[in-house]
Write a protein that holds these residues in place. Structure first.
Motif, PDB file in Angstrom:
ATOM      1  N   ARG A   1       0.818  -1.210   0.000  1.00 34.65           N
ATOM      2  CA  ARG A   1       0.000   0.000   0.000  1.00 34.65           C
ATOM      3  C   ARG A   1       0.854   1.262   0.000  1.00 34.65           C
ATOM      4  NH1 ARG A   1      -3.808  -1.757  -2.213  1.00 34.65           N
ATOM      5  NH2 ARG A   1      -5.039   0.080  -1.655  1.00 34.65           N
ATOM      6  N   ARG A   2       2.149   1.122   0.249  1.00 32.62           N
ATOM      7  CA  ARG A   2       3.057   2.276   0.226  1.00 32.62           C
ATOM      8  C   ARG A   2       4.192   1.949  -0.734  1.00 32.62           C
ATOM      9  NH1 ARG A   2       3.388   4.908   6.327  1.00 32.62           N
ATOM     10  NH2 ARG A   2       1.136   5.307   6.481  1.00 32.62           N
ATOM     11  N   ILE A   3       4.165   2.627  -1.856  1.00 34.94           N
ATOM     12  CA  ILE A   3       5.058   2.293  -2.977  1.00 34.94           C
ATOM     13  C   ILE A   3       5.754   3.572  -3.435  1.00 34.94           C
ATOM     14  CG2 ILE A   3       5.163   1.306  -5.303  1.00 34.94           C
ATOM     15  CD1 ILE A   3       2.368   0.044  -4.680  1.00 34.94           C
ATOM     16  N   ALA A   4       7.038   3.455  -3.734  1.00 29.29           N
ATOM     17  CA  ALA A   4       7.794   4.610  -4.208  1.00 29.29           C
ATOM     18  C   ALA A   4       8.493   4.284  -5.522  1.00 29.29           C
ATOM     19  CB  ALA A   4       8.835   5.040  -3.169  1.00 29.29           C
ATOM     20  N   VAL A   5       8.719   5.320  -6.314  1.00 19.94           N
ATOM     21  CA  VAL A   5       9.523   5.215  -7.530  1.00 19.94           C
ATOM     22  C   VAL A   5      10.868   5.870  -7.282  1.00 19.94           C
ATOM     23  CG1 VAL A   5       9.788   5.970  -9.920  1.00 19.94           C
ATOM     24  CG2 VAL A   5       7.571   5.176  -9.115  1.00 19.94           C
ATOM     25  N   LEU A   6      11.950   5.140  -7.568  1.00 18.05           N
ATOM     26  CA  LEU A   6      13.274   5.752  -7.703  1.00 18.05           C
ATOM     27  C   LEU A   6      13.443   5.989  -9.195  1.00 18.05           C
ATOM     28  CD1 LEU A   6      15.627   3.829  -5.241  1.00 18.05           C
ATOM     29  CD2 LEU A   6      14.305   5.916  -4.876  1.00 18.05           C
ATOM     30  N   ALA A   7      13.427   7.253  -9.562  1.00 20.55           N
ATOM     31  CA  ALA A   7      13.233   7.618 -10.966  1.00 20.55           C
ATOM     32  C   ALA A   7      14.538   8.032 -11.639  1.00 20.55           C
ATOM     33  CB  ALA A   7      12.206   8.741 -11.044  1.00 20.55           C
ATOM     34  N   SER A   8      14.386   8.531 -12.851  1.00 17.50           N
ATOM     35  CA  SER A   8      15.518   9.037 -13.620  1.00 17.50           C
ATOM     36  C   SER A   8      16.189  10.186 -12.876  1.00 17.50           C
ATOM     37  CB  SER A   8      15.026   9.522 -14.990  1.00 17.50           C
ATOM     38  OG  SER A   8      14.403   8.473 -15.701  1.00 17.50           O
ATOM     39  N   PRO A   9      17.419  10.550 -13.237  1.00 11.84           N
ATOM     40  CA  PRO A   9      18.098  11.675 -12.580  1.00 11.84           C
ATOM     41  C   PRO A   9      17.286  12.963 -12.676  1.00 11.84           C
ATOM     42  CG  PRO A   9      19.658  10.412 -13.896  1.00 11.84           C
ATOM     43  CD  PRO A   9      18.289   9.877 -14.222  1.00 11.84           C
ATOM     44  N   PRO A  10      17.473  13.885 -11.724  1.00  9.94           N
ATOM     45  CA  PRO A  10      16.683  15.120 -11.705  1.00  9.94           C
ATOM     46  C   PRO A  10      16.700  15.888 -13.017  1.00  9.94           C
ATOM     47  CG  PRO A  10      17.919  14.892  -9.662  1.00  9.94           C
ATOM     48  CD  PRO A  10      18.383  13.791 -10.559  1.00  9.94           C
ATOM     49  N   ARG A  11      17.831  15.890 -13.706  1.00  5.89           N
ATOM     50  CA  ARG A  11      17.916  16.659 -14.950  1.00  5.89           C
ATOM     51  C   ARG A  11      16.927  16.144 -16.002  1.00  5.89           C
ATOM     52  NH1 ARG A  11      21.119  16.900 -19.729  1.00  5.89           N
ATOM     53  NH2 ARG A  11      21.452  19.049 -20.408  1.00  5.89           N
ATOM     54  N   SER A  12      16.626  14.849 -15.976  1.00  4.34           N
ATOM     55  CA  SER A  12      15.657  14.306 -16.925  1.00  4.34           C
ATOM     56  C   SER A  12      14.287  14.946 -16.724  1.00  4.34           C
ATOM     57  CB  SER A  12      15.548  12.786 -16.758  1.00  4.34           C
ATOM     58  OG  SER A  12      16.771  12.151 -17.044  1.00  4.34           O
ATOM     59  N   LEU A  13      13.929  15.181 -15.465  1.00  4.13           N
ATOM     60  CA  LEU A  13      12.645  15.840 -15.175  1.00  4.13           C
ATOM     61  C   LEU A  13      12.714  17.322 -15.495  1.00  4.13           C
ATOM     62  CD1 LEU A  13      10.186  14.266 -14.083  1.00  4.13           C
ATOM     63  CD2 LEU A  13      12.339  13.085 -13.642  1.00  4.13           C
ATOM     64  N   THR A  14      13.866  17.947 -15.207  1.00  2.00           N
ATOM     65  CA  THR A  14      14.012  19.377 -15.461  1.00  2.00           C
ATOM     66  C   THR A  14      13.847  19.699 -16.937  1.00  2.00           C
ATOM     67  OG1 THR A  14      15.528  19.592 -13.588  1.00  2.00           O
ATOM     68  CG2 THR A  14      15.572  21.348 -15.236  1.00  2.00           C
ATOM     69  N   ARG A  15      14.390  18.838 -17.790  1.00  3.54           N
ATOM     70  CA  ARG A  15      14.282  19.092 -19.227  1.00  3.54           C
ATOM     71  C   ARG A  15      13.042  18.423 -19.843  1.00  3.54           C
ATOM     72  NH1 ARG A  15      16.098  14.943 -22.538  1.00  3.54           N
ATOM     73  NH2 ARG A  15      17.249  13.262 -21.527  1.00  3.54           N
ATOM     74  N   HIS A  16      12.203  17.843 -18.996  1.00  4.10           N
ATOM     75  CA  HIS A  16      10.938  17.246 -19.426  1.00  4.10           C
ATOM     76  C   HIS A  16      11.131  16.102 -20.425  1.00  4.10           C
ATOM     77  CE1 HIS A  16       8.827  20.419 -17.316  1.00  4.10           C
ATOM     78  NE2 HIS A  16       9.573  21.312 -17.937  1.00  4.10           N
ATOM     79  N   ALA A  17      12.086  15.217 -20.111  1.00  3.68           N
ATOM     80  CA  ALA A  17      12.266  14.024 -20.938  1.00  3.68           C
ATOM     81  C   ALA A  17      10.960  13.238 -20.953  1.00  3.68           C
ATOM     82  CB  ALA A  17      13.410  13.172 -20.383  1.00  3.68           C
ATOM     83  N   GLY A  18      10.507  12.869 -22.135  1.00  6.27           N
ATOM     84  CA  GLY A  18       9.202  12.237 -22.253  1.00  6.27           C
ATOM     85  C   GLY A  18       9.070  10.951 -21.473  1.00  6.27           C
ATOM     86  N   TYR A  19      10.090  10.093 -21.530  1.00  5.74           N
ATOM     87  CA  TYR A  19      10.005   8.805 -20.834  1.00  5.74           C
ATOM     88  C   TYR A  19       9.893   8.989 -19.331  1.00  5.74           C
ATOM     89  CZ  TYR A  19      15.041   9.749 -20.464  1.00  5.74           C
ATOM     90  OH  TYR A  19      16.266  10.342 -20.231  1.00  5.74           O
ATOM     91  N   ALA A  20      10.608   9.972 -18.778  1.00  4.27           N
ATOM     92  CA  ALA A  20      10.582  10.203 -17.334  1.00  4.27           C
ATOM     93  C   ALA A  20       9.206  10.715 -16.896  1.00  4.27           C
ATOM     94  CB  ALA A  20      11.674  11.200 -16.940  1.00  4.27           C
ATOM     95  N   GLU A  21       8.655  11.653 -17.636  1.00  3.17           N
ATOM     96  CA  GLU A  21       7.357  12.209 -17.266  1.00  3.17           C
ATOM     97  C   GLU A  21       6.246  11.179 -17.396  1.00  3.17           C
ATOM     98  OE1 GLU A  21       6.519  15.892 -19.203  1.00  3.17           O
ATOM     99  OE2 GLU A  21       7.915  16.983 -17.895  1.00  3.17           O
ATOM    100  N   ARG A  22       6.349  10.292 -18.387  1.00  6.24           N
ATOM    101  CA  ARG A  22       5.295   9.304 -18.568  1.00  6.24           C
ATOM    102  C   ARG A  22       5.321   8.237 -17.478  1.00  6.24           C
ATOM    103  NH1 ARG A  22       7.207   8.465 -24.262  1.00  6.24           N
ATOM    104  NH2 ARG A  22       6.159   6.445 -24.208  1.00  6.24           N
ATOM    105  N   VAL A  23       6.508   7.862 -17.006  1.00  7.18           N
ATOM    106  CA  VAL A  23       6.575   6.962 -15.851  1.00  7.18           C
ATOM    107  C   VAL A  23       5.954   7.632 -14.635  1.00  7.18           C
ATOM    108  CG1 VAL A  23       8.137   5.882 -14.181  1.00  7.18           C
ATOM    109  CG2 VAL A  23       8.530   5.581 -16.627  1.00  7.18           C
TER     110      VAL A  23
END
Length: 333
Positions: free
Chosen positions: A176-198
């Protein structure tokens, strides 16, 4: 080596007639065309690449734009590159690799007629290259999906669907408590499509399941993993499952969890969204494997169709089944 003169002699025609049969630039009678084609087949003639290019106004080269940005995993990128180049050879195409982010390279290879078409990787949600690509007189296929493709064909892995499938698997086990360890912060900063879709697929699935979730960008390496785990535990105490969309961080994550005395899956379940060859791990992990080879192959096939005159734009998202490799289990207690 068989030459065009050999074909002409065998077919009883001139070399120019053979050239016209190959290029289609002039109408040739059915009987003559049949003799020439039979001679080509019997002699095993293959026109020189340069001659084919001159005859057809094509280069038999496609450009592959694969920016090697700091936040991308080069090992994963090369899986796509390998698939593209292998498939291209099956279509008698060579591949020109462009690794810079600047638009100037796109304009140079297009205006100079160096390539017949373009494949462009690592697409951002609002990718500035889309405007450039739509202004160029070259067929283009995107490996990735922007918010507005502007009539360009796209192919990619269904990252949002993969995130939903990962959450669905974990909640079915009782997490019931789940976390994502995601792509590096820069991927989100530049709005990488794969990172945002995950990210979006994960948040949607957690809400739909009535679970709690945390999404945390993660730098590769042990220190980056420790910081991200600390942030997750602060935001979501008692987290019992991790979805990891960061191949480069996986080895460090397993090492850090072992240092902390945590067992996988006894203490924490782990699901990855990863290219199957993207990480060198000591143990197998339950995963949704990104089909890099299929994506690259389909991208080339779509581009070949567009070079051949197909103008209907399409977007294809490839799904992958969740493969249970024993790194998930019901939460304790």
């Amino acid at each position: 080596m068989t030459t065009i003169m050999d074909v002409a002699a065998a077919a009883g025609v001139s070399a120019s007639t053979v050239s016209y049969v190959l290029s289609g630039k002039r109408t040739i009678s059915a009987a003559t065309r049949s003799r020439v084609e039979r001679a080509i087949e019997d002699l095993g003639y293959r026109p020189h690449a340069g001659a084919r290019a001159l005859a057809s106004n094509r280069t038999n080269v496609v450009g592959l734009v694969a920016p090697l940005r700091e936040d991308v995993n080069v090992n994963v990128i090369m899986q796509f590159v390998r698939s593209v180049t292998t498939t291209a050879r099956h279509h008698d195409l060579d591949v020109l690799l462009l690794t810079q982010e600047e638009d100037a390279g796109l304009r140079r290879v297009s205006s100079g007629s160096l390539v017949d078409g373009l494949l462009v990787m690592d697409i951002e949600a609002d990718d500035p290259r889309v405007d450039v690509l739509t202004s160029l007189d070259r067929p283009t296929v995107l490996i990735g999906v922007p918010d507005d493709p502007r009539g360009l064909s796209c192919v990619d892995f269904d990252f949002a669907g993969a995130a939903r499938a990962a959450v669905g698997h974990l909640t079915s086990l009782g997490h019931r408590r789940i976390a994502v360890l995601a792509s590096p912060p820069r991927s989100l900063t530049r709005h990488a499509g794969y990172a945002e879709r995950v990210r979006d697929g994960f948040r949607e699935a957690v809400r739909a399941a009535g679970a709690e979730g945390a999404y945390q960008p993660c730098e590769p390496g042990a220190e980056g993993v420790r910081r991200s785990l600390a942030a997750v535990r602060s935001e979501l105490p008692g987290v019992s499952a991790l979805v990891v969309h960061n191949e480069a961080a996986l080895p460090s994550l397993l090492a850090v969890l072992a240092e902390e005395g945590l067992d996988v899956p006894g203490d924490v379940s782990v699901v990855t969204i990863a290219a199957s060859e993207g990480a060198n791990l000591l143990r197998p992990l339950t995963s949704l494997d990104i089909p890099a080879l299929d994506v690259g192959r389909i991208a080339v096939e779509m581009l070949v169709a567009r070079i051949g005159g197909e103008r209907t734009a399409e977007t294809r998202l490839l799904a992958a089944p969740l493969v249970d490799r024993g790194s998930t289990a019901a939460p304790r207690g």
